[in-house]
Design an enzyme around this catalytic site. Structure first.
Site, PDB file in Angstrom:
ATOM      1  N   LYS A   1      -2.922   8.889   8.158  1.00 19.71           N
ATOM      2  CA  LYS A   1      -2.762   8.743   6.712  1.00 19.71           C
ATOM      3  C   LYS A   1      -4.101   8.907   5.992  1.00 19.71           C
ATOM      4  CE  LYS A   1      -1.425   7.378   2.600  1.00 19.71           C
ATOM      5  NZ  LYS A   1      -0.900   6.089   2.181  1.00 19.71           N
TER       6      LYS A   1
ATOM      7  N   LYS B   1     -10.185   4.305  -2.305  1.00 22.33           N
ATOM      8  CA  LYS B   1     -10.166   3.388  -1.155  1.00 22.33           C
ATOM      9  C   LYS B   1      -9.861   4.161   0.137  1.00 22.33           C
ATOM     10  CE  LYS B   1      -6.474   1.401   0.125  1.00 22.33           C
ATOM     11  NZ  LYS B   1      -5.205   0.700   0.360  1.00 22.33           N
TER      12      LYS B   1
ATOM     13  N   THR C   1      -1.570   1.041   3.392  1.00 23.04           N
ATOM     14  CA  THR C   1      -2.636   1.870   3.961  1.00 23.04           C
ATOM     15  C   THR C   1      -3.888   1.020   4.077  1.00 23.04           C
ATOM     16  OG1 THR C   1      -1.706   3.870   3.008  1.00 23.04           O
ATOM     17  CG2 THR C   1      -4.020   3.949   3.658  1.00 23.04           C
TER      18      THR C   1
END
Lengths: 302, 302
Positions: free
Chosen positions: A180, A248, A105
């Site tokens: 995502k 993050k 990701t």
């Protein structure tokens, strides 16, 4: 796709995903920054171990990366960026038609920059991040959201199918990442909201079992209620997804939204809580540990 | 409970709930502030129509209230408070053992004050607010969370069972309300988060069908995603639950939390958005209309 597949990054998720590729009959060449991890894994699962990312690229028709952040992916695939990687990157050996599938990701803008670096050698990139934690990686039932050209996605599909249950081609390159990031930002908000709701319930004398049951059956229900309320209530932060990694993702989602001119205040509030959690040294625990921050703030213990 | 049941408040929810009591074989006496509504309903469903709340109390063993707010419930049951009710309140005719079941959503502290007023005549109160909108009221599949003394709850149960699918006795008097308020605050946050996520997705070029599908299958999933994302995307605000009522519930939840000394910042953020929605004249629409506020703020249209 019937040739040899490369797998770079044998962490909690990667090792389980690669095992499903072996189970599905793919021949594998693996690489890991800590070489001993790759050696052990290769021995156990029957895979070749490469001494550099370039060696993986030379041996395989498709190379999967499952790494922690965009800098690592950039380092391994094109060799630029701030992270030092043992040995030359995949690009060194890349040839026309090599298919790279990044399942990490990272920021969509970073994905597009890496694709440019690969394009110079005729290699293609698909971004295919996943949702579902370690147990679903193990079962091969991840949700995989892929971005990329339709013909590249079609080539990636048989490989992805060995690791995931729901595969969705969500659009052009980088859009798998965007989907995502948005999903995880929503998950972070929903989890932090469950935490605050439990604390209000506890302090006003509500039976928390009853509260959970009622919410799960109705409009307050969410995947996060189901997955994280028990962990928060028992203060069990066994890591399924690290708080630091969730932070993050929320931060990247906010940055993409801001660059596009769209505010996401709920996600910003979740980021503050997660940032405080990292400041308290909870970064390596499961993000259910955000309850610790809110307990300290409110003086209420679940 | 096999005697006659009173039902006060034949609105969107109440009329459907009372119909299920009739279907289950209960004899009903109904009252509604607008008398013509009660007359029509009584004719259609075969129920006596009372000319005052006191008349309902005199005829019945149990009296259900399904009203808009605490002032109305207080006016109808004990006759105090700021709302004028046609005719004397239930308390006037109340006798030892009369069971009042308030299924409205009001402040828990208000519930306890009303119970004191009834107690003077030996009447009992159970708070039993519901989740699930008009369709589930119609099917008799509401979730009902009840607060009150165990013996009062046991008496109320057969009546509640005719209207709900999941009945949970959550604790002492007022706790049904508290659970309901927390549930709705969480629902409001989850819905507003879905709205902000869709706007970020739209502006960053994401395929919103794919985004919805991925989130529903994973950690971003919620009841609100399933129920409200389609309404927001089609800008269809057919009222299942009024924005104004959602705002009331979120505000009550915040007030209870604040009184107990626990912050709920996510709910506070949802309150701001809903308040702006009411300011824009959206109060009577379904609370999915909150997307209008966020679209105007961000300049993005779904």
């Amino acid at each position: 796709m019937s040739g040899r597949v490369g797998f770079i990054g044998l962490g909690i998720m990667g090792s389980r995903m690669a095992a499903n590729l072996r189970r599905a009959g793919f021949e594998l060449t693996v690489f890991n920054r800590t070489r001993s991890t790759a050696e052990e894994w290769g021995l156990e699962h029957g895979a070749r171990v490469a001494s550099s990312p370039a060696e993986v690229g030379a041996e395989c028709d498709a190379v999967i990366t499952m790494l922690v952040d965009g800098d690592q992916v950039e380092g391994v695939l094109v060799g630029t960026g701030s992270v030092e990687v043992p040995g030359p990157p995949v690009r060194e050996s890349a040839r026309e038609g090599l298919l790279c599938i990044d399942m990490s990701t990272i920021a969509p803008s970073h994905t597009r920059a890496i694709a440019e670096g690969l394009d110079e050698r005729g290699a293609r990139l698909v971004d295919a991040p996943v949702t579902g934690s370690a147990p679903r990686a193990e079962e091969g039932t991840l949700t995989i959201m892929a971005g990329g050209a339709p013909e590249d996605y079609e080539r990636a599909r048989p490989v992805l199918a060995a690791m995931g249950e729901l595969l969705v081609h969500v659009g052009p390159l980088g859009q798998g990442q965007m989907v995502k990031l948005i999903n995880n930002a929503v998950a972070a908000v929903n989890a932090a909201t469950v935490a605050q709701a439990l604390l209000v319930g506890r302090r006003t004398g509500v039976d928390l079992d009853a509260l959970e049951r009622v919410m799960a059956a109705g409009s307050g229900g969410s995947a996060m209620l189901q997955l994280k309320a028990p962990a928060m209530r028992s203060h069990d932060y066994t890591t399924l997804f690290k708080l630091e990694h969730m932070l993050k993702d929320v931060r990247l989602c906010l940055e993409e939204g801001q660059a596009a001119g769209v505010p996401f205040p709920f996600a910003a509030l979740a980021r503050e809580i997660l940032t405080a959690g990292r400041g308290r040294g909870l970064g390596d625990l499961d993000f259910a540990a955000l309850i610790e921050v809110l307990e300290a703030d409110s003086g209420v213990r679940l």
